[in-house]
Every structure is written in C-alpha cells, then in structure tokens.
Design a protein around this motif. Structure first.
Motif, PDB file in Angstrom:
ATOM      1  N   SER A   1       0.821  -1.218   0.000  1.00  0.00           N
ATOM      2  CA  SER A   1       0.000   0.000   0.000  1.00  0.00           C
ATOM      3  C   SER A   1       0.852   1.263   0.000  1.00  0.00           C
ATOM      4  N   ILE A   2       0.550   2.201   0.860  1.00  0.00           N
ATOM      5  CA  ILE A   2       1.285   3.468   0.869  1.00  0.00           C
ATOM      6  C   ILE A   2       1.939   3.670   2.229  1.00  0.00           C
ATOM      7  N   HIS A   3       2.850   4.635   2.261  1.00  0.00           N
ATOM      8  CA  HIS A   3       3.771   4.747   3.380  1.00  0.00           C
ATOM      9  C   HIS A   3       3.059   4.985   4.717  1.00  0.00           C
TER      10      HIS A   3
ATOM     11  N   ARG B   1       0.541   3.506   6.097  1.00  0.00           N
ATOM     12  CA  ARG B   1      -0.910   3.325   6.244  1.00  0.00           C
ATOM     13  C   ARG B   1      -1.354   1.869   6.324  1.00  0.00           C
TER      14      ARG B   1
ATOM     15  N   ALA C   1      -3.920   0.915   8.996  1.00  0.00           N
ATOM     16  CA  ALA C   1      -5.259   1.467   8.780  1.00  0.00           C
ATOM     17  C   ALA C   1      -6.009   0.649   7.729  1.00  0.00           C
ATOM     18  N   ILE C   2      -5.332   0.350   6.636  1.00  0.00           N
ATOM     19  CA  ILE C   2      -5.966  -0.420   5.559  1.00  0.00           C
ATOM     20  C   ILE C   2      -6.296  -1.827   6.055  1.00  0.00           C
TER      21      ILE C   2
ATOM     22  N   THR D   1      -6.845  -2.691   9.068  1.00  0.00           N
ATOM     23  CA  THR D   1      -7.944  -2.618  10.040  1.00  0.00           C
ATOM     24  C   THR D   1      -9.286  -2.723   9.319  1.00  0.00           C
TER      25      THR D   1
ATOM     26  N   ASN E   1       0.904   7.054  14.011  1.00  0.00           N
ATOM     27  CA  ASN E   1      -0.458   7.208  14.522  1.00  0.00           C
ATOM     28  C   ASN E   1      -1.285   5.950  14.289  1.00  0.00           C
ATOM     29  N   HIS E   2      -1.191   5.391  13.092  1.00  0.00           N
ATOM     30  CA  HIS E   2      -2.011   4.212  12.794  1.00  0.00           C
ATOM     31  C   HIS E   2      -1.584   3.016  13.632  1.00  0.00           C
TER      32      HIS E   2
END
Lengths: 615, 344
Positions: free
Chosen positions: B72-74, B76, B79-80, B82, B108-109
């Motif tokens: 995915s992206i840096h 994250r 979050a994805i 989850t 944060n994630h």
C-alpha cells in the motif's frame, strides 16, 4: 375576539436566538407541522461554529429559516417575512435581511440594558423609531412562559427554557399549523422526564392561546397545501438523505457498507446516522484520523465491502494519497465531501463550492476519478446511489460533492419505491481468467466497462498481489516498462472518461432562449427560482444543471454551443467555468460569490437580467 | 465441530512467482524464508491469508508471498488492514512494516491499531535505518547517528518500539531476530495464536546502510551474554553460564540485572507474559543499554482482551438478530420512518 383569516401563497419565517435557545429544534418542529399540512417546504439552518458562544452576543446567534408555500418552491427564501428574535443579538444580526413591512416578534424580556449593551445598542430599538418600517410585536415570551408554568412541577430554569415552545405555539397559531406531531415529539423527547413533557406542552399551548386572545395579533394566516405528486413524503435534510442512500446502496448491491470516518463539520451527521443502521450490516468506524478513515474504507473494499468515507474539504486533502492508491488498485470507493467555506478551517458551518478543483484534479500523478454532486437535500439520496453504482461497476473512487447548504437544508421527499431503485449487484471473480484456464490476471479488463475483476481474499485459486507500484497490463506484476506505463495511464483515464452518464437536460420552456445558465450542485434551487422569476416577467432563459462533473455528459458541448451566452453562477471563484472554457472553448461568464451563504434568487435574477439585456 | 482437514501445505506453496529483489545479504531474505516455512503450520488456506504492507524495503514482502496481498502506501498499512480485518473476520491478516513506515510516517495508525486490539499480526522489521531511500537515519537510529541526512550526527532520541507498543497497551508484544529462524518461528507461532493485535519487532540487518547493527546479539562471542531469552514461567537468567539474572529491586520502579551468584533465588523475577499491568513488560523493554547489552527476546506480553473486530461484529450480529424482514422491506420501513404524510 374573532380573528380575521387571510390567505397567503407563501411565507418565509426565520427563528433566531441564542445558541442555547433551541432555535434549530423550534424551526424543525414548525417545519414538521408545515409538512403535515401539505405545503411545499425548504429550510435553511444557520448556526455558529462555537458550541456555546457567550450568551447574548452576536457570534452566538443561531437561526433557522423555513419557506413554505401552496406551490412548489426551490429555495429557503431570500428574505424572511417574519423574524422571531429571542434577544437583541438575534434582532441585530438578522435585521438587515428583512424587507420593510416584515413582521418582527421580539422577546421583550431579553431587551435589558445589559443585553442591549452586549451588542452595542445605546437605546432599545423597541423604544426609538429604528424599527418604524416594520410591524413589531413585542411579546414578554420568557415571563409569560414562566407564568404559564407556575403550577408545573419544574424548576424556574426548566420553565424558562421552555420559552421556545411558547414561541412555537404562537407561530403555529398564527399560521394555522396542525400541532399533533409536535405534542408526540415532546412526549418522545422527554419520555424519561414526564414533568418536562407536561411543561413543554403547557408552554406550547400558552403560546397558542396567547395568539388567540391577544389583540396584538389581529390576523391569522393560512397557506393552503401545495399540489404535489401523490405519494408518501417525509421532510429530510441532505445529510440524512445521503446516509439513507448509502444504506440503500448496501441493500441494492447486497454488499456490507463500511464507513470509515473522522468527525468533521458539516459531515459528522452522516457518521452518526449510519452508526444506527447496524441491522443492515453497516459497519461504521470512527478512525484516528482522516487518512486512517479512508484507508480502512479502502481495506474494506478490498475485502468485498462497499467502502465509504465521509468528510469535508480539509479531510479530502488528507485522504488524497489514499484516493490515488485506490485509483491504482482500481477498487470501489465512495468519498463524500460535504463542502464548507475554506481554505483551512475557514468557516466550518458556512457553505461553499470551492472543492471542485480538488475533486477533479487534487491528486498526484494522472489520477482520474468520477465526480458527482447532488442538487438538493433529497437528491442526496439518489446521488449516493449513483456514486455507489459508478464505484461498484467501474471499480473506481467516486467523489460526491455535497455542501453545507444541501447537507443541513431540508425539503419534502417523495419516498421512492425500493424495488425501483437501481440494481447494484456485482459479481466477484470466482475462477481464473487466463487463457490457460489456471492463471488469474487481476488486471485483465472487461472490454465494455474497462473494469478489472474484483477478486476478494478468501477466493481459492485467485491469490494475487496488488499495490501502488505501476502494474503490467493484465498480469498486474510490477512494471517499469515505459510503453506499459503510458498505456496504463491512458487506460485509467479512458476508464473514467467512457463511463456512460445521462445527457444534461435543458429547461427552456419558451424554446427561444439565447442565454443558458449552467450550474452544478446546490445552486440548483436559487438558479431555478431566478429563471422562474425572469420567465414570469416574459423573459426567456434556459437552465441546465450538472450532476456529473467527471465525466461530463456527452451532449454538454453541443448544448453549450447552441446558446449565445453561457452564465455559470458558482459559490467559488469560477472553478467550473474554468473547466468549461478549457474543455469546450466556450466563452462562459462566471458569476461568483463566496460569502458562506447560498445565492439568493433575487441577486441571480438581477444579474441574469443584465446579461439578457446585453445579448 | 469436526477437526479441520490437514491442508498439507509446504513452504513452496507460499512462494510467489515473483523474483525476490532485496539486496544480496539482506536480513529480509531470512525472515521471508522463515515465514514461508512457518505458514503451513497454521493450516490456514492460502486464500484466507492476506499480507498488507506500507512502503520501504520490508514492504515488498507481500509480492513474494503466494497469498492475497497489498503493497500500500507509506505508513498506512495498519489502517488499511484494520478495514479489511474488521469487515472480514474470517481472514488471517498480517502487516509487514519497517521502523520508518511504522514508527515515523505511520506512528499514529500503529498505536491506534494496538489500542483497539485489531486482529492483526504486525511484523516490524527494525534495521534502524532508511534503506529504500538510501541511508537516512530512522526513528530507531541511535542519537548521534551519522548518515547522509545527518552528517554531524542525528539530534533526535530514538523510539523504543516495544515501549511504544506497550504504552499503547498492546495485548501481545514480542521481539526476535532475523538470523535465529527457530526463535523467529516460535514467536510467530505465539503471535498467530493470539486474538487481537500481535506486535512483533524483528531485528533485521541492513548490510548496505547499517551493517552489523545487531552483531553483538548474533556473534557467538557476545550473544549469550547480551541476549535475555524470555520464557514464560521460567526465572529470568542469562549469560553463557547463567551468570546474570533479572530482579525487581525493592523501592524501584523497574527491573535490573544482577549477578546470579550474589542473588537469592527467590529474588529472581519469574517471567510471566500474562501480567495484566503493562508496567512489567514495559520494564523489560527498558533493560537493554545502548550497546545492546541485556536485550530480551521472546514474548514480553500476551494478555487476553476481546479484539476490536469481534466487538464490532458482535454489535452488528446483535442488531441483525432482531431482523425478520427482507432487506428490501427493512429498507422501505427505514425510508418511511419519522413523520410522514401522504398526498392522495
């Protein structure tokens, strides 16, 4: 005494008071009573961003405007015929919007020296001649409410707080509203505290009876029901309609809806509403930030849900990188942007249409997405379904551009027949699609839609890897091949550009208009009302309204070129006009305003009249 | 319930057809081989396993696993993952991340996935450097680290990943090392069995930009005296001859290392990963010094708490249990709720 009854075709009332005075609730109840009577309605709340600004100050004024008529109306009304001002601040903040001759009902109890001083009145406007052009009805709302509740079992504070119900009772009497729904509402709202049910009902009835007996109100008004399509209606705000549209999209697709959201004004109500609908299988997640909210939605889409994220402009900015990932992954994703006045925090409770550029272009690389916008509160329901349809069919992110005006405004909504809603069922990939019968090609496209197969985890034999790195056509393997990248970029663009969307319809009842007014989103009502006003005066003007902003309707260029002049009113500095000029080489004129408020029909009518003169 | 059918998978089944493209000698190869060899043991069908990564060298991992996967992206990935895990509790979802990905851009994630106790197995490859961007210091690099972006030494203090995870009240926290396949797999086993977030820090050597960062833990001459191998229910002693032990000095907040010979046996801390208060595991996470002396590996903490996925799905199931109508009729009732009126 016998009161005179006068018939009116339309009325605009604005309830204004301190944020703590319950004006939104009062307006909401009056609207509901009016809906029961069968008038057409349009409402506009206007409240401060501060939850409780200092009492009695101008920043603390909250208001609710309701326009109702015996014919179909398009806007909440330019100017109120009646202002209910619960304190001096409410009077001062709203007076400039009142035409001469309007009725002003003031709560005299709040016109104390201290409250007057708070908003800079040297003398009371009730005592000098500054309100000479208006019909002022001084009513001691607070003290009469407290007096009426003297033998109720409530504190003085609770009695005083019921003054909004006194005001509602008085207005309900004045405009002959049926009030059974309000009594039922109060019973529900205060079910846990029967003494408050009794007190609020007593306050309401005291207000009603006051109207009936006082000589100050000699006239009662009636507004007959409007002629509306047969069917069952409810009054609905844009945010409610949008939420229900998403629930409906889940039902019609057979997929669970997953909402990832971070609280933000004015979109939070969608999160609140959807969190109530778990029995439809809707999962809502209040994420740690805007980025996580869209990330989780995308992750859910990857797993076979309808992934949705709801936010406002600042949130879309944060989500931009993930939206681009969704473009590369070619997965369904609905991004709802309830626009507010920007940039930055801007004016979070005020409306604007200035996120169009961001929706169309605000991503890195060539990252096209579909963009649609609802034109009215109830249209948000259908726009949500349309966003879901495009996302699911074409496996793409779709940005839905609502705004504060449609999100919080309300209007009657003719309930649709569920069976008539679009069929959104999708087929997941279940078997290898390669020619050899065993290989799975995650980027082998449907020749018609250009959509790639949606192979969700858990499907045996289709294990595959996707990611943000450029992918080879068909296989989806990592590819740095120049020709492949060029092909994939063009294919992603074509995938959006070739989505079939309905032709734009032109309303030109006279058939000889030379000027076309083109709008998008929430300006539909004011533009329509302005055009109607011009036509009533014998002038010809055509109106077209865009729901689909990307891709645009196939007939749009032809429509634009068939008029001598194209005018584009927008609540931004000309974002659609720029696109139209660049894309169609049409010399469109912008009419732009960014005051945080919707256009009034009158200002558009004046502007268009000037354009018509010069064609 | 009947016994699950043995799938008889092998490491080969988990190798994808993609050519592995890490630098020769990278610690990631060893981790990949260990994971591929371990996965069959779980007896989970390949199609029900998903690897999700962010950006960085370690995040290429999903391409090499013949399961479902997303690069995915840096930052994250948690979050994805989850969103996927909550909406698809039937899947086994693994997150592969690095020190920059998880602790810098994605900090944060990470902490929110851990506090929620999302059912994710998070493998953090910690090489204490940014590799893919060619050698800048990372949030786990030591103070004073000289890199391309810090020619006179970095000025910021590093994160201790385990302390951070424990501060977020992660329910499962462990550490292992790329070069010790047996230990790595034992930690993966414990992580896979845990309901909720399992956070595993894997010390991984970047032989190009930070070679030898964990040598003291690997060299035969030093490793036994530097490493504390945690075992649940066992007194914590270590060193070539068991000459060191861990005690909780009275009056102190943390744990300390002592000479075993000079310590009464009853004062030696017996490792208990199930202690509810994260303070114990936190104290363990603070033992290592800058020179990697006293580095515990193994499972620091493993406590039970319902996963976020389960709580969310139970709420949905409870709401759905009351439904007797078809979805269409339910929807019609919802649309027509509230104050309505009918025009004939």
């Amino acid at each position: 005494m016998t009161k005179q009854i006068r018939q009116l075709d339309r009325v605009v009332i604005r309830f204004a008071g301190d944020s703590g005075d319950g004006m939104q609730l009062t307006g909401d109840r009056f609207t509901s009573e009016t809906a029961q009577l069968g008038n057409d309605i349009s409402t506009l709340p206007n409240f401060p961003a501060e939850i409780r600004a200092p009492a009695g100050t101008l920043p603390g004024v909250s208001s609710f405007q309701v326009h109702f008529a015996d014919y179909d109306i398009l806007t909440p009304g330019d100017a109120p015929n009646v202002l209910v001002a619960m304190n001096p601040a409410a009077l001062k903040a709203n007076l400039a919007d009142l035409p001469r001759g309007a009725d002003i009902i003031v709560n005299t109890d709040e016109f104390t020296r201290r409250n007057l001083a708070k908003v800079g009145y040297q003398t009371s406007p009730l005592d000098d001649d500054s309100l000479a052009g208006y019909v002022v009805h001084p009513v001691a709302l607070t003290s009469m409410t407290i007096g009426a509740l003297a033998d109720q079992d409530v504190s003085k504070k609770d009695a005083e707080r019921a003054k909004n119900m006194f005001a509602l009772g008085l207005l309900s009497w004045m405009y002959s509203r049926p009030y059974a729904s309000t009594l039922r509402f109060l019973e529900r709202k205060f079910a846990a505290r029967p003494e408050l049910v009794a007190a609020n009902i007593a306050a309401f009835k005291a207000g009603w009876n006051f109207g009936e007996t006082t000589e100050d109100f000699a006239v009662r008004y009636e507004v007959k029901p409007a002629k509306m399509h047969p069917g069952t209606y409810r009054n609905i705000t844009g945010n409610q309609a949008l939420s229900l549209g998403l629930v409906a999209a889940g039902v019609r697709s057979g997929l669970p809806v997953f909402l990832g959201a971070y609280p933000i004004t004015p979109a939070s109500d969608i999160l609140h509403e959807l969190s109530k609908h778990k029995r439809f299988g809707v999962v809502t997640m209040q994420a740690e930030d805007e980025i996580a909210a869209v990330g989780a939605a995308l992750g859910a889409s990857y797993g076979g849900s309808l992934g949705v994220t709801t936010t406002s402009g600042p949130g879309v900015a944060l989500k931009s990188e993930t939206i681009s990932l969704a473009v590369a992954l070619e997965l369904p994703l609905v991004i709802v942007d309830v626009q507010r006045a920007g940039p930055s925090t801007g004016m979070p409770t005020k409306t604007e249409q200035a996120d169009l550029n961001m929706a169309l272009h605000g991503r890195h690389g060539e990252a096209p997405v579909a963009v649609i916008a609802p034109k009215s509160p109830s249209d948000c329901f259908h726009a949500a379904l349309e966003a879901a349809r495009i996302a699911l069919t074409y496996r793409t992110p779709v940005i839905l551009l609502s705004d504060n005006y449609v999100a919080n405004g309300s209007e009657p909504w003719l309930l649709p027949d569920v069976e008539s809603l679009p069929d959104l069922r999708v087929e997941f990939a279940t078997a290898p699609n390669g020619e050899d019968g065993t290989t799975f090609l995650p980027y082998l496209r449907d020749p018609e839609t250009l959509a790639r197969p949606w192979a969700v985890p858990g499907t045996p034999g289709l294990e595959h890897r996707i990611g943000g790195l450029e992918k080879a056509d068909k296989t989806g393997d990592i590819s740095y091949d120049p020709a492949n990248h060029d092909f994939m970029v063009r294919t992603r663009a074509a995938r959006i550009e070739t989505i079939p969307v309905p032709d734009v319809e032109v309303e030109d009842p006279d058939g000889d208009a030379r000027v076309l007014v083109l709008g998008w989103g929430s300006t539909y009502g004011p533009i329509g009302a302005a055009c109607r006003g011009l036509r009533q005066r014998g002038l010809s003007v055509a109106q077209a309204h865009l729901r689909h902003l990307a891709p645009m309707p196939a007939n749009l260029g032809e429509v634009l070129r068939s008029y001598d002049r194209v005018v584009i009113p927008e609540m931004n500095l000309g974002q659609l006009a720029h696109v139209i000029r660049a894309k169609y080489l049409v010399d469109a004129i912008g009419y732009n305003q960014v005051r945080g408020l919707p256009f009034t029909a009158a200002e558009l009518e004046t502007m268009l009249e000037e354009v018509l003169k010069n064609v | 319930m009947s016994e699950p059918i043995a799938l008889k998978l092998t490491a080969k089944d988990f190798k994808s057809d993609q050519e592995v493209r890490w630098c020769p000698g990278c610690g990631d190869y060893a981790i990949l081989a260990a994971v591929q060899q371990f996965m069959p043991e779980l007896n989970i069908p390949r199609e029900n396993t998903v690897f999700i990564s962010g950006i960085g060298c370690s995040s290429r991992f999903p391409y090499y696993m013949n399961t479902y996967g997303m690069h995915s992206i840096h930052g994250r990935a948690p979050a994805i993952a989850t969103g996927l895990s909550v909406s698809r509790p039937d899947l086994s979802v693994w997150v592969v991340t690095g020190d920059g990905d998880a602790l810098s851009i994605g900090g944060n994630h990470l902490i929110h996935a851990l506090r929620r106790n999302v059912n994710l197995k998070i493998l953090l490859f910690n090489n204490r450097i940014y590799g893919l961007t060619k050698g800048q210091y990372s949030p786990t690099s030591e103070v004073g680290k000289i890199t391309k972006s810090t020619p006179v030494g970095s000025a910021d203090a590093p994160f201790n990943p385990l302390s951070l995870a424990l501060g977020a009240e992660a329910t499962f926290v462990a550490r292992t090392i790329d070069s010790d396949r047996k230990h790595l797999q034992s930690v993966l086993r414990a992580a896979a069995q845990h309901e909720g977030s399992a956070f595993v820090e894997i010390y991984q050597n970047c032989n190009i930009f930070n070679d030898g960062a964990f040598d003291q833990l690997k060299e035969p001459a030093t490793r036994d005296d530097f490493l504390i191998r945690l075992e649940h229910g066992q007194p914590i002693t270590f060193g070539k001859d068991g000459q060191f032990c861990v005690v909780h000095p009275p009056g102190g907040f943390g744990l300390e290392v002592r000479e075993t010979a000079a310590t009464p046996a009853e004062e030696i801390v017996v490792h208990d990963a199930t202690v509810t208060d994260p303070a114990y595991a936190f104290a363990l996470s603070r033992l290592p010094g800058l020179d990697l002396r006293n580095t515990p590996i193994g499972v620091f903490r493993s406590v039970g708490r319902p996963s976020y996925d389960r709580v969310v799905q139970e709420q949905v199931a409870t709401a759905r249990a009351t439904v007797t109508e078809t979805p269409e009729r339910q929807l019609a009732a919802l649309l027509g709720s509230g104050d309505t009126w009918t025009i004939l």
